[in-house]
Design an enzyme around this catalytic site. Structure first.
Site, mmCIF file in Angstrom:
data_model
loop_
_atom_site.group_PDB
_atom_site.id
_atom_site.type_symbol
_atom_site.label_atom_id
_atom_site.label_comp_id
_atom_site.label_asym_id
_atom_site.label_seq_id
_atom_site.Cartn_x
_atom_site.Cartn_y
_atom_site.Cartn_z
ATOM 1 C CG ASN A 9 -31.421 10.073 11.365
ATOM 2 O OD1 ASN A 9 -31.680 9.663 10.554
ATOM 3 N ND2 ASN A 9 -32.307 11.215 12.114
ATOM 4 C CE LYS A 11 -29.708 13.997 11.640
ATOM 5 N NZ LYS A 11 -29.913 15.439 11.942
ATOM 6 C CG HIS A 97 -35.659 13.583 12.192
ATOM 7 N ND1 HIS A 97 -35.176 15.015 11.824
ATOM 8 C CD2 HIS A 97 -34.770 13.136 13.241
ATOM 9 C CE1 HIS A 97 -34.146 15.039 12.441
ATOM 10 N NE2 HIS A 97 -33.838 13.891 13.153
ATOM 11 C CD GLU A 169 -34.084 13.511 17.422
ATOM 12 O OE1 GLU A 169 -32.911 13.272 17.526
ATOM 13 O OE2 GLU A 169 -34.677 13.705 16.223
ATOM 14 C CB SER A 215 -25.731 18.317 19.744
ATOM 15 O OG SER A 215 -25.926 19.170 18.666
#
Ligand code: PGA
Length: 251
Positions: A9, A11, A97, A169, A215
Site C-alpha cells: 500500500n 499510500k 483503511h 491492521e 509496520s
C-alpha cells in the site's frame, strides 16, 4: 491451501514518474521464491502507467487501488468510480483503511457500500479492520474488530465472500514501527476466521485470506508468516523501498 498474499500500500507516495522508476527497479531485481501472490497499490494517478509496465516486462505483480467511491457515476466531484479503477487494470481494491476512516470519516456503513460496489464491478476487495490503542488497552479489541467485520460484511453473500481478503491492521501498529506480537496478531486473525465461519460456512472461512498489516518489515515478516492464521501482509512504508519489498516477498 491459502496462497500467501503480500500487497504493498503505497499510500499518497510517488508521482507517476517515481512510480514508473520504482516498477522498473522492482522488475530488475524481482524474485518470488515462495511463489506468493504479490500486488502493488499505487496512487490512482499512477495506476495506468504501472499496469502498462508490469504487462510490458511480464513482472509477476498484480495491481490494486487504494480507494474508490461506491457510486458508478454522477455529480461526486473528486471521486473515482469502481469502473474507472477497473478499466485502468486494477484487480484489487483496498477498502476501509484506517486512514480513510480517520481522515475522511469512513464508517462501517460506507465500507459496506463500497464492498458491494467492488463486487458489482469485479474488483476484489482487501477490507481493512483494526482497533486503536485505547481499545486494545481496555481489553475490547476482539469485540470491536469482530463488530467491524460483521457491519462491513452485512449483506455480502457467500459467493462473494471467498474472494475477499481481510487485512487486520491494528491502528497503533501502522507507521509507528510497533508491530503486534505475532501471537496477538494470529489470535485476532483466528477470531476473524472463526466469525466468518459463523456468518457463512467453515469451508468458506478456511478459504478466506487474512493479512496482517502494521509496520511489517523484512525483519518481522518470517515470524508473522509462520503463524497458522496469517496468510499474508498489507505493507505500507516498507513497500515503497524496492529492496525491502523484495525481502518481504521472499521472507
Ligand atoms: P505500515 O502501513 O506498514 O507503514 O505500518 C501499513 C498500512 O497502513 O497498510
Amino acid at each position: 491451501m491459502r496462497k500467501t498474499f503480500i500487497a504493498g500500500n503505497w499510500k499518497m507516495n510517488m508521482t507517476n514518474l517515481e512510480a514508473e522508476k520504482f516498477i522498473m527497479g522492482l522488475g530488475d531485481s524481482y524474485k518470488n521464491k515462495n511463489n506468493c501472490e504479490v500486488a502493488v497499490c499505487p496512487p490512482v494517478t499512477a495506476l495506468l502507467s504501472v499496469k502498462k509496465l508490469i504487462d510490458k516486462y511480464s513482472i509477476d505483480v498484480k495491481l490494486g487501488a487504494q480507494n474508490m467511491f461506491y457510486e458508478s457515476s454522477g455529480a461526486f466531484t473528486g471521486e473515482v468510480s469502481p469502473g474507472m479503477i477497473k478499466e485502468l487494470g486494477a484487480e484489487y481494491i483496498i477498502i476501509g483503511h484506517s486512514e480513510r476512516r480517520k481522515y475522511f470519516g469512513e464508517t462501517n456503513e460506507i465500507v459496506n457500500r463500497k464492498m458491494s460496489a467492488a463486487f458489482k464491478s469485479g474488483l476484489k476487495p482487501i477490507m481493512c479492520i483494526g482497533e486503536s490503542l485505547d481499545i486494545r488497552e481496555s481489553g475490547r479489541a476482539e469485540k470491536f474488530v469482530l463488530n467491524q467485520l460483521i457491519e462491513c460484511l452485512a449483506g455480502i453473500n457467500e459467493k462473494n465472500i471467498s474472494g475477499v481478503t481481510i487485512a487486520y491492521e491494528p491502528i497503533w501498529a501502522i507507521g509507528t514501527g510497533k508491530t503486534a506480537t505475532s501471537k496477538d496478531a494470529n489470535e485476532m486473525c483466528k477470531a476473524i476466521r472463526g466469525r466468518i465461519g459463523d456468518l457463512y460456512y467453515k469451508d468458506i472461512s478456511e478459504a478466506v485470506r487474512i493479512q496482517y498489516g502494521g509496520s511489517v518489515k523484512p525483519s518481522n515478516i518470517s515470524e508473522l508468516m509462520s503463524m497458522t492464521d496469517i496468510d499474508g501482509a498489507l505493507v505500507g512504508g516498507a513497500s515503497i523501498k524496492v529492496d525491502d519489498f523484495i525481502s518481504i516477498i521472499n521472507y
